[in-house]
Design a protein around this motif. Sequence first.
Motif, PDB file in Angstrom:
ATOM      1  N   VAL A  45       0.608  -1.334  -0.118  1.00 25.59           N
ATOM      2  CA  VAL A  45       0.216  -0.033   0.013  1.00 25.59           C
ATOM      3  C   VAL A  45       0.831   1.177   0.063  1.00 25.59           C
ATOM      4  N   LEU A  46       0.650   2.292  -1.019  1.00 29.15           N
ATOM      5  CA  LEU A  46       1.585   3.504  -0.960  1.00 29.15           C
ATOM      6  C   LEU A  46       0.919   4.520  -0.382  1.00 29.15           C
ATOM      7  N   SER A  47      -0.687   4.643  -0.562  1.00 29.68           N
ATOM      8  CA  SER A  47      -1.453   5.758  -0.208  1.00 29.68           C
ATOM      9  C   SER A  47      -2.911   5.655  -0.069  1.00 29.68           C
ATOM     10  N   THR A  48      -3.433   6.524   0.563  1.00 35.86           N
ATOM     11  CA  THR A  48      -5.052   6.343   0.620  1.00 35.86           C
ATOM     12  C   THR A  48      -5.585   7.722   0.771  1.00 35.86           C
ATOM     13  N   THR A  49      -6.873   7.788   0.065  1.00 36.04           N
ATOM     14  CA  THR A  49      -7.479   9.501   0.068  1.00 36.04           C
ATOM     15  C   THR A  49      -8.997   9.055   0.465  1.00 36.04           C
ATOM     16  N   LEU A  50      -9.398   9.793   1.004  1.00 37.37           N
ATOM     17  CA  LEU A  50     -10.832   9.486   1.569  1.00 37.37           C
ATOM     18  C   LEU A  50     -11.479  10.898   1.785  1.00 37.37           C
ATOM     19  N   SER A  51     -12.609  11.029   1.247  1.00 40.18           N
ATOM     20  CA  SER A  51     -13.518  12.320   1.210  1.00 40.18           C
ATOM     21  C   SER A  51     -14.961  12.080   1.683  1.00 40.18           C
ATOM     22  N   ALA A  52     -15.540  12.505   2.758  1.00 36.65           N
ATOM     23  CA  ALA A  52     -16.981  11.876   3.104  1.00 36.65           C
ATOM     24  C   ALA A  52     -17.810  13.161   3.648  1.00 36.65           C
ATOM     25  N   SER A  53     -19.094  13.147   3.512  1.00 38.03           N
ATOM     26  CA  SER A  53     -19.977  14.353   3.860  1.00 38.03           C
ATOM     27  C   SER A  53     -20.531  14.033   5.176  1.00 38.03           C
ATOM     28  N   GLY A  54     -20.327  14.816   6.067  1.00 39.78           N
ATOM     29  CA  GLY A  54     -21.031  14.592   7.492  1.00 39.78           C
ATOM     30  C   GLY A  54     -22.311  15.310   7.473  1.00 39.78           C
ATOM     31  N   ILE A  55     -23.462  14.674   6.766  1.00 42.00           N
ATOM     32  CA  ILE A  55     -24.574  15.317   6.636  1.00 42.00           C
ATOM     33  C   ILE A  55     -25.180  16.108   7.449  1.00 42.00           C
ATOM     34  N   SER A  56     -25.155  15.562   8.755  1.00 35.15           N
ATOM     35  CA  SER A  56     -26.027  16.554   9.733  1.00 35.15           C
ATOM     36  C   SER A  56     -25.553  17.762  10.099  1.00 35.15           C
ATOM     37  N   TRP A  57     -24.193  18.308   9.468  1.00 36.13           N
ATOM     38  CA  TRP A  57     -23.424  19.384  10.018  1.00 36.13           C
ATOM     39  C   TRP A  57     -23.248  20.461   8.883  1.00 36.13           C
ATOM     40  N   GLY A  58     -24.527  20.463   8.109  1.00 29.88           N
ATOM     41  CA  GLY A  58     -24.476  21.332   6.835  1.00 29.88           C
ATOM     42  C   GLY A  58     -25.093  22.760   7.476  1.00 29.88           C
ATOM     43  N   ASP A  59     -26.183  23.226   6.513  1.00 29.51           N
ATOM     44  CA  ASP A  59     -26.699  24.553   6.915  1.00 29.51           C
ATOM     45  C   ASP A  59     -28.054  24.527   7.477  1.00 29.51           C
ATOM     46  N   ILE A  60     -28.606  23.209   7.669  1.00 29.41           N
ATOM     47  CA  ILE A  60     -29.827  22.994   8.144  1.00 29.41           C
ATOM     48  C   ILE A  60     -29.700  21.992   9.265  1.00 29.41           C
ATOM     49  N   THR A  61     -30.641  22.133  10.481  1.00 28.34           N
ATOM     50  CA  THR A  61     -30.581  21.434  11.455  1.00 28.34           C
ATOM     51  C   THR A  61     -32.104  20.920  11.773  1.00 28.34           C
ATOM     52  N   TYR A  62     -32.212  19.881  12.528  1.00 28.21           N
ATOM     53  CA  TYR A  62     -33.644  19.292  12.562  1.00 28.21           C
ATOM     54  C   TYR A  62     -34.104  19.287  14.274  1.00 28.21           C
ATOM     55  N   PRO A  63     -35.451  19.416  14.536  1.00 31.29           N
ATOM     56  CA  PRO A  63     -35.533  19.027  15.970  1.00 31.29           C
ATOM     57  C   PRO A  63     -35.196  17.729  16.579  1.00 31.29           C
ATOM     58  N   ARG A  64     -34.415  18.068  17.883  1.00 27.86           N
ATOM     59  CA  ARG A  64     -34.060  16.830  18.581  1.00 27.86           C
ATOM     60  C   ARG A  64     -32.354  16.451  18.020  1.00 27.86           C
ATOM     61  N   LYS A  65     -32.182  17.282  16.961  1.00 29.26           N
ATOM     62  CA  LYS A  65     -30.683  17.197  16.548  1.00 29.26           C
ATOM     63  C   LYS A  65     -29.685  18.501  16.821  1.00 29.26           C
ATOM     64  N   THR A  66     -30.230  19.550  17.472  1.00 23.17           N
ATOM     65  CA  THR A  66     -29.491  20.680  17.706  1.00 23.17           C
ATOM     66  C   THR A  66     -28.449  20.388  18.718  1.00 23.17           C
ATOM     67  N   TYR A  67     -28.193  19.451  19.361  1.00 16.87           N
ATOM     68  CA  TYR A  67     -27.211  19.126  20.159  1.00 16.87           C
ATOM     69  C   TYR A  67     -25.893  18.798  19.436  1.00 16.87           C
ATOM     70  N   LEU A  68     -26.358  18.489  18.204  1.00 14.87           N
ATOM     71  CA  LEU A  68     -24.982  17.956  17.539  1.00 14.87           C
ATOM     72  C   LEU A  68     -24.223  19.078  17.082  1.00 14.87           C
ATOM     73  N   LEU A  69     -24.708  20.293  17.259  1.00 14.81           N
ATOM     74  CA  LEU A  69     -23.973  21.506  16.918  1.00 14.81           C
ATOM     75  C   LEU A  69     -23.221  22.261  18.227  1.00 14.81           C
ATOM     76  N   ASP A  70     -23.260  21.714  19.249  1.00 12.84           N
ATOM     77  CA  ASP A  70     -22.857  22.084  20.564  1.00 12.84           C
ATOM     78  C   ASP A  70     -21.672  21.448  21.144  1.00 12.84           C
TER      79      ASP A  70
END
Length: 371
Positions: free
Chosen positions: A153-178
């Motif tokens: 193995v020479l190298s590895t690259t990874l890109s991923a979206s953390g969906i819950s941490w964009g520009d919109i939040t949802y009820p009961r998920k606001t704690y994820l921003l804190d």
Amino acid sequence: MTTAATPLRVGIVGLSARGGWASLAHVPAIRAVDGLALRALTASTPASAAAAGAAYGVRHHADAAALAHDPQVDLVVIAVKVSTHRRLIEATFDAGKMVFCEWPLGNGDAEGRWLADQAASRGLRTFVGLQARATPAIRYLRDLVADGYLGRVLSTTLSASGISWGDITYPRKTYLLDRREGASMLTIPAGHTLDALQFVLGDFESLQATTAIRREQVAMHRKPDEIHRKTVADQIAVQGVLRDGAVAATHFRGGTSRATDFHWEINGTEGDIVVKGDAGGFLQYGQVHLCGARGERSELAPLPTPATYVQVPSLPEHGSHAFTVAHGYAQLVADLANGTSVVPDFAHAARLHRLLDAVEESAERGVRISL
């Protein structure tokens, strides 16, 4: 020894009749794995616990301490917000019971290490829900790499979206921003995914990281005038060197991408493998596909996971929250039967907490951290 006749009796802290991770993932997983039986639960309030007990047909308790002392419970599962883990785990420790805790183990590195030390000093068996490494496709990927499909193995690259941490939040998920809650894009999708990367390719030897909060204001879904402040990073770049010298570069970004929400590539002297995911950066959901090519072949081709890696065939891999959790439980049952330690324990979780702490330290100080 656990069997269908004498199953491991499970009690869940955080099982509600109104839904949530425990009901979506843990309950169907427990029901699908031979050698397990759901026996008890507790929830956020005694009334909620009573409603859940009636819904699932099991005994209910007013709090975690009462559940942990239930003689009909062998294993206590902690499936609630990370900010409450330490208190609930302590109650389980006081009862001398085995505990399975969802990741993150603790609210930060210090709390994770403390819980691991407590488990070790009491000689209690512990398990942590880092189920990405239990995913059949990820275990197959690890074996492909170990068996030389890629050569060196020479190298590895990874890109991923953390969906819950964009520009919109949802009820009961606001704690994820804190930041104070300990449930961030770094600790949840990045933590699960970096753990799986190390499971496949080996641990980081050193790393350097950059983090940023690019969207400080987040609107509530369908309520654009309700604004919440985000105090956790929504851009995380981690690059480093693994133990065998391979170079790793990863990027986790908040929200979603119009291009791709998960792409993991591993390059070697003899071949290449690409991992695609259907759940954004949440590799722990296990909805992944492998493609590869080696030798003279120039185009990638699907690498289907052999059926021998699937331990819980009754659950669908795609569209099921329970699939990877069930595979983690199947490994847990096997560990107890065989005296093995395949499922990560609290000591393993403490090391992963240290890795994430190093990411934050590197980003804050602008330095490379040796691990």
